[in-house]
Design a protein around this motif. Structure first.
Motif, PDB file in Angstrom:
ATOM      1  N   CYS A 517       0.851  -1.182   0.000  1.00  0.00           N
ATOM      2  CA  CYS A 517       0.000   0.000   0.000  1.00  0.00           C
ATOM      3  C   CYS A 517       0.894   1.241   0.000  1.00  0.00           C
ATOM      4  O   CYS A 517       1.857   1.306   0.748  1.00  0.00           O
ATOM      5  CB  CYS A 517      -0.886   0.012   1.240  1.00  0.00           C
ATOM      6  N   ASN A 519       0.387   4.050   1.205  1.00  0.00           N
ATOM      7  CA  ASN A 519       0.252   4.876   2.409  1.00  0.00           C
ATOM      8  C   ASN A 519       0.655   4.174   3.693  1.00  0.00           C
ATOM      9  O   ASN A 519       0.814   4.825   4.712  1.00  0.00           O
ATOM     10  CB  ASN A 519      -1.198   5.332   2.583  1.00  0.00           C
ATOM     11  N   CYS A 520       0.752   2.878   3.684  1.00  0.00           N
ATOM     12  CA  CYS A 520       0.771   2.189   4.975  1.00  0.00           C
ATOM     13  C   CYS A 520       1.946   1.258   5.256  1.00  0.00           C
ATOM     14  O   CYS A 520       2.034   0.729   6.362  1.00  0.00           O
ATOM     15  CB  CYS A 520      -0.500   1.372   5.164  1.00  0.00           C
ATOM     16  N   CYS A 535      -5.889  -2.312   0.597  1.00  0.00           N
ATOM     17  CA  CYS A 535      -5.228  -2.130   1.881  1.00  0.00           C
ATOM     18  C   CYS A 535      -6.269  -2.160   2.996  1.00  0.00           C
ATOM     19  O   CYS A 535      -7.286  -1.480   2.922  1.00  0.00           O
ATOM     20  CB  CYS A 535      -4.490  -0.801   1.947  1.00  0.00           C
ATOM     21  N   CYS A 538      -6.105   1.516   5.347  1.00  0.00           N
ATOM     22  CA  CYS A 538      -6.539   2.849   4.949  1.00  0.00           C
ATOM     23  C   CYS A 538      -7.596   2.801   3.863  1.00  0.00           C
ATOM     24  O   CYS A 538      -8.165   3.816   3.502  1.00  0.00           O
ATOM     25  CB  CYS A 538      -5.350   3.673   4.478  1.00  0.00           C
ATOM     26  N   TYR A 540      -7.129   1.879   0.697  1.00  0.00           N
ATOM     27  CA  TYR A 540      -6.588   1.999  -0.661  1.00  0.00           C
ATOM     28  C   TYR A 540      -6.911   0.760  -1.478  1.00  0.00           C
ATOM     29  O   TYR A 540      -6.846  -0.357  -0.975  1.00  0.00           O
ATOM     30  CB  TYR A 540      -5.073   2.196  -0.586  1.00  0.00           C
TER      31      TYR A 540
HETATM   32 ZN    ZN Z   1      -3.068   1.564   3.265  1.00  0.00          ZN
END
Ligand code: ZN
Ligand code: ADP
Ligand code: ZN
Length: 803
Positions: A517, A519-520, A535, A538, A540
C-alpha cells in the motif's frame, strides 16, 4: 434482605442493568449473591444472576423470584466485580461477561443431583435418608418431591447434603467405560487384604490392578479375563474400584498415575530469576514479571517452584498455556510435581468433565489450575501467583464476544489478590518487552539453554534463485536433498507450511517484490472476485497489475498454497514417503491433534506436514530436520504484527529440531531472505529483532507506541452501514483529543461476510483517559439509533485480528 437485584438473561443493552425482585419468604435464607435464579420478565420466565441483596428498592411493585437455580453461588464477589470490569472493557453485556466465566455445563441442559454428606447423617427426614441408602445419590427433582425444595436448599447451606450438576445431553459421543482404583496404592492394598472373600475373576482383576495401577477400560479387562462385568460391579460395591466413562477420543490422563517429580536444584541463573518472584509472593505484593528465556532454558522449572512456594503458603495458582501446547507432556509436568492438587481445563474435555474440573476449584479440592485462556476465571479465592506461559500467543485474546485478553484479566486479578503475575516466553510480544524495558513489568532473563547444546544449524534458501535455475517446485534442491538423506537414515522431518487461510498477497516470483500500500507499509491483499488489491488499514485499492511494477516480470501472482497441495507434490517427488498432514481440516475433530502427534511419535510416518499448529509442543528425539516451505507467507499478510509473528514462528519451529542426542538442522525457504525477521530468526536474536521492529512500529504508529481500538459495523444494507459508521466517526472526532488518530470509515478487509457488508474505523491513541466512557456512549448511541435494528457493532480494544 428481602430484595434481590438481578441481571436477566435478555440479551439487549436496554436490559443490561439489574432489575429488582422480591425474595419469597421460603427462599429468604437460600438466595445469595452470585446465584442464578429464575425470574419473571414481561410475560416470560428467564434466568438471571443475583448481583446484590438489599432491603429497599426504588421500585414499588416488585415481582417475586420464581426459584433459585443454584444451591451455592456460582460467582463469588471477586468474579462479580471482574464481570463488571470485563463488560465495561469488552463492551459486552454483563450477562455475557458472567457467562464466559462459568463452565459451559451451566449453560447446557443438566440435571441436579444431591448426595449425603457426613454432617447430614441423622439430620434428614427419614424418607430422604432412605433414598440415599438405596441409591447413593438422588436427583434434585426426586428429593424435591419428597421433602420440598426449600428444605433441600437449607440442607445444602447447612452442609448436610451436596449438590452437583450432571450434563444431560452427552450428545452422540461414544463413551468408553473405565474402572479405576478408588484409593491410592497402599490403601488399595490394605483394603484388598482386609477383604475376606474374593471370587476367582475378581482376584485376577485385583492382581492386574496391583501390577499396573491405573484406570483400565472394561474392554481391556474383558479381553484379558473374559466376562468381567459382574465381578467389576461387585468390586465397585466393595469400594475398591469405581467406574467412569470417557468419550472415546479422549485420553483420560487426569486419571493416569504420574511419576512423582522432585524440585530440581536451581542453577545460578534460575535462582536469580526466581528470587524476585518468591519475594513478591512472600510480601504479598502485586508485580508483573516478564520471564524471557529461550526454549529449554528452564522456565517451567521456575513456574513449578514458584507454585510450590504458593502452595506452601496455603494459596492457589493459575497457569495458562496456549490450548495447542496443552499436551499430555505439559500436563504431566504439573501433575507429576503436584499430583491431585492440579485441575486441568482445556477444550478437549467434554462439557461434563470441564464442569468436574471447575468444581474441584470451587470446592477448594485443588490448588493449581493448568488451562487454556478461560482458565483465568478459575474461581480461586486466595491466589498466590498467576503464570502465563508463551505469553506472546495471540490465542490469549478471545476473538469473539466478550473480546478479552487473558493477560489483562490476569493483571486485574493479580492486583486484587496482591500476587505476582509471571509472563513467560522465548519470544515475548513487543508490547510486553517494551513494558519490561520501561520498568512497568520487571524483566527476568534466562540466557542459556539447560543442556548447553547449541541451537540447531539454520540455513536460508532463496527461492528466487531456485526459480532462476529452473526449479519451479515448492521444494528447493537443498531441502529435497536433506529430506532424502533423513529418509535413508530413518530420521524424521517436520515441514511447516506457514500459511494463514484467509488472506493472500501478490508477489513477483522474479524479484520477490510484494505489492504494498502506498500509504501504509503494509502489503495489499488480493481479492480474487474483483481481481483487485486492497489495503486493510486505509482503504486503498487498485486493480491487480499484470506485470511487476518493479521489474516488469510477468511472473507476478497471488500466493496461498495449501497443505494438501504440498502433500500431493511430496507424493510425486517421493512416492514411498509416509506423511501425516496436520491442519485445520485434519484436526477438526477433538483429540485428532493428539492422535496425529502420537502416530508421528510412534514413527508411523516420516514427515509431519502442517501449519502453525505443529510449531509448538513437539519434542521428539527423532526429528532432525525442520523445513519451512515459505517463510514469507505470513510476512505479507496485512497485519502490522506480520514480522513479529514470522519471527516468533520461525524461532519456535527451529527449536523443534535436534532437541536430544541427534543434531538438528533447519532449512528456511523464502523469497525475501534479506528480511530482518528471517535473518534474525536464523540467529535466534530476539533482542536485535526487538530493536528493529520497534523502529517499524514507531514509524507506523502502531503498538506499543499507540494503542488501538477497532470499531466495526455490519449489515446487509451497505449505505446504512456506511452512514452509521460515518456518524460514529464524527462523534469520536468531536469527543476525543486532538492527538488521537482515527482511520476510516473504510470497508473492512473482508468487506462482506454472509452477505453483510462490513465497515470499520481504527482509533490509534496514546492517552485518552475518557476513551472507555466515550466508547460506551458510542455503544449507547448506536443502540438508540432507530436505524440500527439488526445492525451489529463490535468494539474491540487492542484488536489482534484486523479483518
Ligand atoms: Zn493503506
Ligand atoms: P523451558 O520451560 O524454558 O523450555 P524447561 O523448564 O522445560 O525449560 O527446562 C528444559 C529442560 O531442563 C527440562 O528437561 C528440565 O527438566 C531441565 N531443567 C530445568 N531446570 C533444571 C535444573 N535446575 N537442573 C537440571 N535440569 C533442569
Ligand atoms: Zn518483479
Amino acid at each position: 434482605m428481602k430484595i434481590a437485584s438481578v441481571i436477566v438473561d435478555v440479551p439487549t443493552f436496554q436490559t443490561n442493568k439489574p432489575f429488582d425482585y422480591l425474595i419469597p419468604e421460603k427462599f429468604e435464607e437460600v438466595i445469595q449473591k452470585g446465584m442464578r435464579v429464575i425470574v419473571p420478565f414481561g410475560s416470560r420466565k428467564v434466568q438471571g444472576f443475583v448481583v446484590e441483596l438489599k432491603d429497599v428498592s426504588a421500585i414499588e411493585e416488585l415481582k417475586e423470584i420464581v426459584e433459585p437455580l443454584d444451591a451455592i453461588p456460582v460467582l463469588n464477589d471477586e468474579l462479580l466485580y471482574l464481570g463488571n470490569q470485563l463488560a465495561r472493557q469488552a463492551f459486552c453485556l454483563k450477562l455475557t461477561a458472567y457467562q464466559v466465566m462459568l463452565p459451559p455445563a451451566l449453560k447446557a441442559k443438566y440435571e441436579k443431583y444431591i448426595t449425603l454428606k457426613k454432617d447430614g447423617l441423622g439430620k434428614l427426614p427419614h424418607s430422604l435418608e432412605q433414598f440415599f441408602q438405596e441409591k447413593g445419590r438422588v436427583s434434585w427433582t426426586e428429593g424435591e418431591k419428597k421433602v420440598g425444595s426449600s428444605f433441600l436448599y437449607r440442607a445444602v447451606k447447612k452442609g448436610w447434603i451436596d449438590v452437583y450438576y450432571e450434563v444431560k445431553d452427552k450428545g452422540n459421543k461414544k463413551l468408553i467405560e473405565y474402572f479405576r482404583p478408588v484409593d491410592d496404592l497402599s490403601t488399595f492394598k490394605q483394603k484388598v487384604f482386609a477383604t475376606s472373600r474374593l471370587g476367582k475373576v475378581q482376584k485376577k482383576i485385583i492382581d492386574y490392578y496391583l501390577s499396573d495401577f491405573r484406570p483400565h477400560s472394561t474392554t481391556e479387562l474383558s479381553k484379558q479375563f473374559g466376562n468381567v462385568r459382574g465381578s467389576l460391579q461387585s468390586l465397585e460395591r466393595m469400594e475398591l474400584l469405581k467406574s467412569e466413562s470417557f468419550e472415546q477420543y479422549r485420553d483420560p490422563y487426569k486419571n493416569r498415575t504420574f511419576t512423582k517429580t522432585k524440585p530440581l536444584l536451581l542453577t545460578e541463573d534460575q535462582k536469580r530469576a526466581i528470587g524476585p518472584i518468591v519475594q513478591t509472593i512472600e510480601k504479598e505484593l502485586h508485580q508483573v514479571f516478564l520471564l524471557y528465556g529461550i526454549t529449554g532454558s528452564g522456565k517451567t522449572e521456575i513456574y513449578l517452584q514458584s507454585i510450590q512456594e504458593v502452595i506452601r503458603r496455603g494459596k492457589e495458582a493459575i497457569v495458562l498455556v496456549p490450548e495447542i501446547s496443552l499436551t499430555p507432556q505439559m500436563v504431566e509436568r504439573f501433575k507429576g510435581r503436584f499430583g491431585d492438587k492440579v485441575a486441568v481445563l482445556h477444550s478437549g474435555l467434554s462439557v461434563g468433565e470441564k464442569y468436574d474440573e471447575w468444581r474441584k476449584v470451587q470446592r477448594k479440592e485443588v490448588q493449581v489450575v493448568v488451562g487454556a485462556r478461560s482458565a483465568i476465571f478459575a474461581p480461586f479465592e486466595n491466589l498466590g501467583v498467576i503464570i502465563i506461559d508463551e505469553e506472546h500467543e495471540t490465542s490469549y485474546k478471545q476473538e469473539e464476544v466478550p473480546r478479552y485478553h487473558a493477560r489483562d484479566i490476569a493483571i486485574l486479578r493479580g492486583k486484587m489478590h496482591r500476587c505476582p503475575v509471571v509472563l513467560g516466553s522465548a519470544t515475548p510480544s513487543l508490547e510486553s518487552f517494551a513494558r519490561a524495558q520501561k520498568g512497568v513489568y520487571r524483566l527476568l532473563t534466562l540466557e542459556k539453554r539447560m543442556n548447553e547444546k547449541g541451537l540447531p544449524d539454520v540455513q536460508i534458501v532463496d527461492m528466487r534463485e531456485e526459480l532462476r535455475t529452473g526449479n519451479r517446485s515448492m521444494f528447493s534442491r537443498l531441502l529435497l536433498e536433506k529430506i532424502k538423506e533423513r529418509l535413508s537414515r530413518k530420521e524424521q522431518i517436520v515441514l511447516l507450511l506457514n500459511r494463514r487461510g484467509y488472506s493472500s498477497f501478490v508477489m513477483c516470483r522474479d524479484c520477490g517484490n510484494v505489492l504494498q500500500c502506498p500509504n501504509c507499509e503494509i502489503s495489499l491483499t488480493y481479492h480474487k472476485v474483483t481481481n483487485e488489491v486492497k489495503c486493510h488499514y486505509c482503504g486503498y485499492e487498485a486493480r491487480t497489475p499484470n506485470v511487476c511494477p518493479d521489474c516488469g516480470s510477468e511472473h507476478i501472482r497471488f500466493f496461498g498454497s495449501g497443505t494438501q497441495k504440498v502433500e500431493e507434490e511430496l507424493g510425486k517427488l517421493l512416492p514411498n514417503v509416509r506423511t501425516i498432514r496436520m491442519d485445520v481440516d485434519t484436526t477438526r475433530k477433538k483429540g485428532a491433534h493428539e492422535k496425529l502427534l502420537k502416530a508421528f511419535e510412534e514413527k508411523k510416518a516420516d514427515i509431519l506436514l502442517g501449519t502453525q499448529m505443529i510449531a509448538k509442543g513437539l519434542d521428539f528425539p527423532n526429528i532432525t530436520l525442520v523445513g519451512v516451505l515459505t517463510a514469507d507467507t505470513m510476512l505479507h499478510i496485512s497485519d502490522f504484527r506480520a514480522s513479529e509473528k514470522t519471527f516468533q514462528l520461525l524461532t519456535q519451529v527451529s527449536g523443534r529440531a535436534g532437541r536430544h542426542e541427534l543434531p538438528g538442522e533447519v532449512v528456511i525457504q523464502t523469497y525475501t531472505p534479506e528480511h530482518y525477521s528471517i535473518q534474525l530468526a536464523q540467529k535466534q536474536d530476539f533482542r536485535q529483532f526487538y530493536q528493529r521492529e520497534m523502529i517499524m512500529r514507531k514509524n507506523g504508529q502502531y503498538p506499543p507506541f499507540y494503542y488501538l481500538v477497532q470499531i466495526q459495523v455490519s449489515h446487509e444494507n451497505l449505505q446504512l452501514v456506511v452512514s452509521i459508521m460515518e456518524k460514529i466517526v464524527l462523534f469520536l472526532r468531536s469527543k476525543l483529543s486532538k492527538e488521537v488518530l482515527i482511520l476510516g470509515p473504510s470497508a473492512s478487509p473482508i468487506g462482506k461476510i454472509k452477505n453483510k457488508y462490513r465497515y470499520q474505523c481504527l482509533i490509534k491513541y496514546k492517552k485518552e483517559p475518557d476513551l472507555i466512557d466515550i466508547l460506551q456512549k458510542v455503544q449507547e448511541m448506536f443502540q438508540q439509533d432507530q436505524r440500527s435494528k439488526n445492525v451489529s457493532i463490535s468494539i474491540d480494544l487492542n484488536p489482534y485480528t484486523l479483518m
